[in-house]
Scaffold this active site. Structure first.
Site, mmCIF file in Angstrom:
data_model
loop_
_atom_site.group_PDB
_atom_site.id
_atom_site.type_symbol
_atom_site.label_atom_id
_atom_site.label_comp_id
_atom_site.label_asym_id
_atom_site.label_seq_id
_atom_site.Cartn_x
_atom_site.Cartn_y
_atom_site.Cartn_z
ATOM 1 N N ASN A 1 -7.608 60.168 -2.878
ATOM 2 C CA ASN A 1 -8.557 59.745 -3.912
ATOM 3 C C ASN A 1 -7.868 59.762 -5.280
ATOM 4 O O ASN A 1 -6.696 60.099 -5.385
ATOM 5 C CB ASN A 1 -9.796 60.642 -3.899
ATOM 6 C CG ASN A 1 -9.436 62.097 -4.118
ATOM 7 O OD1 ASN A 1 -8.945 62.466 -5.170
ATOM 8 N ND2 ASN A 1 -9.639 62.922 -3.091
ATOM 9 N N ASP B 1 -13.194 64.481 2.493
ATOM 10 C CA ASP B 1 -14.227 64.922 3.441
ATOM 11 C C ASP B 1 -13.895 64.482 4.866
ATOM 12 O O ASP B 1 -14.452 64.989 5.824
ATOM 13 C CB ASP B 1 -15.584 64.322 3.044
ATOM 14 C CG ASP B 1 -16.091 64.924 1.744
ATOM 15 O OD1 ASP B 1 -15.917 66.145 1.561
ATOM 16 O OD2 ASP B 1 -16.633 64.168 0.907
ATOM 17 N N LYS C 1 5.576 54.849 12.525
ATOM 18 C CA LYS C 1 4.862 53.875 11.697
ATOM 19 C C LYS C 1 4.019 52.938 12.556
ATOM 20 O O LYS C 1 4.524 52.401 13.564
ATOM 21 C CB LYS C 1 5.887 53.068 10.886
ATOM 22 C CG LYS C 1 5.253 52.127 9.903
ATOM 23 C CD LYS C 1 6.281 51.292 9.195
ATOM 24 C CE LYS C 1 5.587 50.205 8.401
ATOM 25 N NZ LYS C 1 6.501 49.181 7.942
ATOM 26 N N PHE D 1 -17.222 72.071 -8.307
ATOM 27 C CA PHE D 1 -17.309 70.869 -9.130
ATOM 28 C C PHE D 1 -18.118 69.834 -8.363
ATOM 29 O O PHE D 1 -18.097 69.827 -7.134
ATOM 30 C CB PHE D 1 -15.911 70.303 -9.406
ATOM 31 C CG PHE D 1 -15.312 70.778 -10.705
ATOM 32 C CD1 PHE D 1 -14.885 72.086 -10.841
ATOM 33 C CD2 PHE D 1 -15.199 69.913 -11.789
ATOM 34 C CE1 PHE D 1 -14.340 72.530 -12.038
ATOM 35 C CE2 PHE D 1 -14.657 70.344 -12.991
ATOM 36 C CZ PHE D 1 -14.231 71.648 -13.119
ATOM 37 N N LYS E 1 -25.824 70.640 -4.346
ATOM 38 C CA LYS E 1 -24.535 71.216 -3.912
ATOM 39 C C LYS E 1 -24.478 72.694 -4.253
ATOM 40 O O LYS E 1 -24.001 73.503 -3.460
ATOM 41 C CB LYS E 1 -23.362 70.483 -4.578
ATOM 42 C CG LYS E 1 -23.052 69.166 -3.916
ATOM 43 C CD LYS E 1 -21.900 68.427 -4.558
ATOM 44 C CE LYS E 1 -21.907 66.994 -4.044
ATOM 45 N NZ LYS E 1 -21.041 66.093 -4.772
ATOM 46 N N LYS F 1 -24.104 75.172 -1.086
ATOM 47 C CA LYS F 1 -22.809 75.864 -0.957
ATOM 48 C C LYS F 1 -22.877 77.295 -1.494
ATOM 49 O O LYS F 1 -21.853 77.968 -1.577
ATOM 50 C CB LYS F 1 -21.702 75.056 -1.656
ATOM 51 C CG LYS F 1 -21.578 73.623 -1.110
ATOM 52 C CD LYS F 1 -20.310 72.913 -1.551
ATOM 53 C CE LYS F 1 -20.358 71.437 -1.163
ATOM 54 N NZ LYS F 1 -19.082 70.810 -0.981
HETATM 55 N N1 CTP Z 1 -15.203 70.625 -1.463
HETATM 56 C C1 CTP Z 1 -14.521 71.447 -0.603
HETATM 57 N N2 CTP Z 1 -14.188 70.999 0.642
HETATM 58 C C2 CTP Z 1 -14.511 69.742 1.036
HETATM 59 C C3 CTP Z 1 -15.220 68.882 0.153
HETATM 60 C C4 CTP Z 1 -15.540 69.365 -1.101
HETATM 61 O O1 CTP Z 1 -14.213 72.591 -0.954
HETATM 62 N N3 CTP Z 1 -14.165 69.332 2.249
HETATM 63 C C5 CTP Z 1 -15.576 71.158 -2.800
HETATM 64 C C6 CTP Z 1 -14.901 70.472 -3.978
HETATM 65 O O2 CTP Z 1 -13.694 71.123 -4.294
HETATM 66 C C7 CTP Z 1 -15.942 70.616 -5.074
HETATM 67 C C8 CTP Z 1 -17.265 70.616 -4.332
HETATM 68 O O3 CTP Z 1 -16.958 70.958 -2.977
HETATM 69 O O4 CTP Z 1 -15.820 71.846 -5.756
HETATM 70 C C9 CTP Z 1 -18.022 69.332 -4.360
HETATM 71 O O5 CTP Z 1 -17.189 68.270 -3.955
HETATM 72 P P1 CTP Z 1 -17.734 66.774 -3.961
HETATM 73 O O6 CTP Z 1 -16.643 65.888 -3.430
HETATM 74 O O7 CTP Z 1 -18.355 66.440 -5.284
HETATM 75 O O8 CTP Z 1 -18.934 66.849 -2.924
HETATM 76 P P2 CTP Z 1 -19.031 66.948 -1.388
HETATM 77 O O9 CTP Z 1 -19.394 68.336 -1.020
HETATM 78 O O10 CTP Z 1 -17.816 66.385 -0.735
HETATM 79 O O11 CTP Z 1 -20.305 66.044 -1.111
HETATM 80 P P3 CTP Z 1 -20.479 64.419 -1.238
HETATM 81 O O12 CTP Z 1 -19.194 63.842 -0.747
HETATM 82 O O13 CTP Z 1 -21.627 64.158 -0.360
HETATM 83 O O14 CTP Z 1 -20.773 64.140 -2.679
#
Ligand code: CTP
Length: 399
Positions: free
Chosen positions: A209, A278, A288, A322, A336, A340
């Protein structure tokens, strides 16, 4: 020590400019990073090259000498500074500051800075006693700028009295004492994650990302300056490790999970600024992937939600997440925070121009689990980091 402290040193035109060289050297020896601005008159006494060689940084002499088109030098420098010292400060620069005059690099940058300002005057004893100088100093002092009063002694003009630039050692001592008082997070063990993760498809390709890691690195830098013992778990980013920070480089979400969980128990404050993938490709190919006719479908599987597990495992830790959102930031952020089991969440709407992933600036909402919100408006990620850490410091005292 002044490790990692960012100092802008303004040198104005008095004979004591030569002492500013010793001051630069002492600051550098204490671990500070020093950038010098010289007025035109200062250059009559000492050359910019002298300061450049001691500070090992370019010296700024001209407001319009814009070397980097992506930045405006005096604003960039003003934002960069943790502290701003003017030594020696002549009657002229004191008069300009008191009256808001910005007609050269030094007077312009000082107007633009939000850093702590120290002014060390040096001038003839009668000039120093003049009501105009006294009035100007009083005006400036009322704004919270700190004067490091000149010492008494033999002056270059032949007089003996008050007006001699304070010794560089004393100036450094004053700054060190002030910095010690600022050790807001002294003794705290902090674990911070930053940057993206990369999930491999094959030896050539990966899934990632836009996270630059800048926000997490800014948090680590400020926390270390404020006395915390910081461990920074960084995804693949091209950023310099901040001073006094222990950095652990990881690549995948699984590696980040391992590193974070290993250090979690020994931490007091945990901030997860990383943008963790995620999903990861279900299969990682050793060789490859060769292209074939037609479309390609890659199957993804979920990674572990690191933060969610930390929320379940949490004991004494103050846990901060975050949330990067593109719509309904506050309500998604709140969800969240609850799911969490966080103590606080930093929410940003990455669709707003000037904030988010690659940018140097940010604007966030700090939502505490009590429901209380703080809005930190658009500022450099450094400044936002200070505000976040200030708030966390308040919250850990109450919780
Ligand atoms: N986070 C994490 N592990 C993951 C995904 C996210 O620890 N596999 C943590 C990020 O570091 C951040 C928080 O969760 O502090 C929120 O991440 P974000 O990407 O905004 O949200 P998601 O939990 O992934 O939810 P969504 O994708 O549905 O917005």
């Amino acid at each position: 020590m002044l490790n990692g402290l960012r100092v802008v040193l303004g040198v104005s035109g008095g004979i004591a400019a030569y002492k500013a060289c010793a001051l630069t050297s002492k600051l550098v020896q204490q671990g500070a990073e020093v950038k010098v601005i010289m007025t035109q008159s200062a250059q009559e006494f000492v050359t910019p090259l002298t300061f450049q060689a001691i500070a090992r940084n370019p010296v700024y002499t001209d407001t319009f000498d814009e070397k980097d088109p992506s930045k405006i030098a005096h604003i960039d420098l003003a934002d960069w500074a943790d502290i701003f010292i003017i030594a020696p400060a002549t009657a002229n620069i004191i008069g300009k500051i008191a009256n808001g005059i910005a007609d050269d690099m030094l007077s312009t940058t000082i107007l633009a800075t939000e850093a702590d300002v120290y002014i060390a005057p040096a001038m003839n004893v009668h000039m120093y006693a003049h009501p105009a100088v006294k009035r100007n100093m009083k005006t400036i002092e009322e704004w919270g700028y700190r004067f490091i009063e000149p010492g008494e002694g033999y002056l270059a003009c032949g007089y003996v009295g008050k007006g001699r630039l304070e010794e560089p050692e004393t100036i450094v001592d004053v700054i060190k004492k002030d910095q010690d008082k600022k050790q807001l997070l002294a003794g705290k063990r902090m674990l911070i994650s930053a940057g993206p993760t990369q999930e491999k498809i094959d030896p050539v390709r990966f899934f990632t990302n836009h996270s630059s890691g800048k926000m997490g690195f800014a948090l680590a830098e400020v926390a270390a300056k404020w006395g915390a013992k910081v461990t920074l778990v960084a995804g693949p980013v091209s950023l310099k490790t901040p001073a006094n920070v222990k950095r652990i480089d990881v690549s995948t979400a699984e590696e980040m999970y391992q590193a974070i969980h290993t250090h979690f128990d020994q931490s007091d404050i945990v901030i997860k600024a990383a943008a963790v993938a995620d999903y990861r490709p279900k299969v990682t190919y050793e060789d490859k992937m060769k292209k074939k006719d037609g479309d390609l479908t890659i199957e993804f599987e979920r990674t572990k939600d690191i933060l969610k597990e930390l929320g379940q495992r949490k004991m004494h830790q103050f846990l901060v997440g975050f949330a990067a959102e593109t719509n309904h930031p506050l309500s998604f952020g709140e969800k969240k925070l609850k799911s969490k089991q966080l103590d606080a969440i930093i929410i940003n709407n990455i669709k707003t121009p000037g904030i988010g992933f690659q940018s140097d600036t940010n604007e966030v909402i700090y939502l505490h689990q009590s429901g209380e919100t703080n809005h930190f408006s658009l500022a450099t990620k450094q400044e936002i980091a200070k505000q976040i850490l200030m708030q966390i410091n308040k919250d850990i005292k109450v919780d």
